[in-house]
Design a protein around this motif. Structure first.
Motif, mmCIF file in Angstrom:
data_model
loop_
_atom_site.group_PDB
_atom_site.id
_atom_site.type_symbol
_atom_site.label_atom_id
_atom_site.label_comp_id
_atom_site.label_asym_id
_atom_site.label_seq_id
_atom_site.Cartn_x
_atom_site.Cartn_y
_atom_site.Cartn_z
ATOM 1 N N ARG A 51 4.897 1.316 8.878
ATOM 2 C CA ARG A 51 4.966 2.785 8.849
ATOM 3 C C ARG A 51 5.949 3.288 7.797
ATOM 4 N NH1 ARG A 51 3.236 5.522 13.608
ATOM 5 N NH2 ARG A 51 2.399 4.064 15.120
ATOM 6 N N GLU A 52 6.826 2.432 7.341
ATOM 7 C CA GLU A 52 7.882 2.859 6.426
ATOM 8 C C GLU A 52 7.751 2.259 5.034
ATOM 9 O OE1 GLU A 52 11.316 1.701 8.633
ATOM 10 O OE2 GLU A 52 10.926 3.149 10.219
ATOM 11 N N VAL A 53 6.572 1.744 4.693
ATOM 12 C CA VAL A 53 6.344 1.148 3.381
ATOM 13 C C VAL A 53 6.389 2.242 2.320
ATOM 14 C CG1 VAL A 53 4.662 -0.115 1.974
ATOM 15 C CG2 VAL A 53 4.955 -0.694 4.375
ATOM 16 N N THR A 54 7.014 1.935 1.192
ATOM 17 C CA THR A 54 7.126 2.888 0.084
ATOM 18 C C THR A 54 6.321 2.393 -1.119
ATOM 19 O OG1 THR A 54 9.046 1.784 -0.872
ATOM 20 C CG2 THR A 54 9.483 3.475 0.812
ATOM 21 N N ASN A 55 6.188 3.274 -2.116
ATOM 22 C CA ASN A 55 5.540 2.869 -3.364
ATOM 23 C C ASN A 55 6.260 1.679 -3.988
ATOM 24 O OD1 ASN A 55 4.814 5.982 -3.282
ATOM 25 N ND2 ASN A 55 3.320 4.942 -4.567
ATOM 26 N N ALA A 56 7.577 1.654 -3.883
ATOM 27 C CA ALA A 56 8.352 0.546 -4.446
ATOM 28 C C ALA A 56 8.008 -0.767 -3.750
ATOM 29 C CB ALA A 56 9.847 0.841 -4.325
#
Length: 140
Positions: free
Chosen positions: A64-69
Motif C-alpha cells: 500500500r505504501e509503494v512509491t515511484n522510487a
C-alpha cells in the motif's frame, strides 16, 4: 468487507468462492471472469504479481505504501539481473493494471506505476533470405 464484495459480478455463487479473498486472488478472478482472459494469461499475471511480492518482502515494503522510487528500484534490480527490457515492460504493464484495479476499488491510495516509462527495447533488424535460397524453393 473484502475487496471482492465491491464487485458482485466477479463473485459467482456457482463457483463456491469464499466471499473474502486476497486482493491478488480476487484480481485474478476479475481477469478471468470479467475480462474473459485465458487461464494461461491469468497465470502469467499471477506469476508477475508473485515476483513483485517477493521484491516487496525482500525490501521490507508494504504494497500500500509503494512509491515511484520503489518501482524504479524494482525495474533497475531486474535489469541488473539480466532480465530483458521486453519482459520488464510486460511486468510493468501487469502491475500498473493491478494497482489501477485496487485504486478504483479504494484499496490503495495511489498507483505507484503511473508515470514509470517503459524501458527502451532494442529494434532487431530483419533477417533476409538470400535470393539463391528462394530460387531453389521456387524451382523445387
Amino acid at each position: 468487507m473484502g475487496l471482492c464484495a465491491n464487485l458482485p459480478y466477479v463473485i459467482n455463487p456457482k463457483l463456491n468462492l469464499k466471499p473474502i479473498m486476497k486482493k491478488k486472488d480476487c484480481y485474478i478472478q476479475f481477469l478471468s471472469l470479467a475480462r474473459n482472459l485465458s487461464p494461461a494469461t491469468c497465470k502469467h499475471y499471477s506469476d508477475i504479481m508473485h515476483v513483485f511480492a517477493e521484491f516487496l518482502q525482500t525490501a521490507g515494503l508494504d504494497e500500500r505504501e509503494v512509491t515511484n522510487a520503489d518501482v524504479t528500484r524494482w525495474v533497475m534490480l531486474q535489469a541488473s539481473h539480466g532480465i530483458k527490457a521486453v519482459t520488464i515492460n510486460n511486468r510493468l504493464v501487469a502491475m500498473r493494471r493491478y494497482y489501477d484495479y485496487c485504486v478504483r476499488l479504494h484499496e490503495y491510495p495511489t498507483n505507484p506505476f503511473v508515470g514509470i516509462e517503459p524501458l527502451k527495447v532494442p529494434k532487431l533488424l530483419p533477417k533476409y533470405i538470400p535470393a539463391t535460397t528462394i530460387q531453389r524453393v521456387v524451382d523445387s
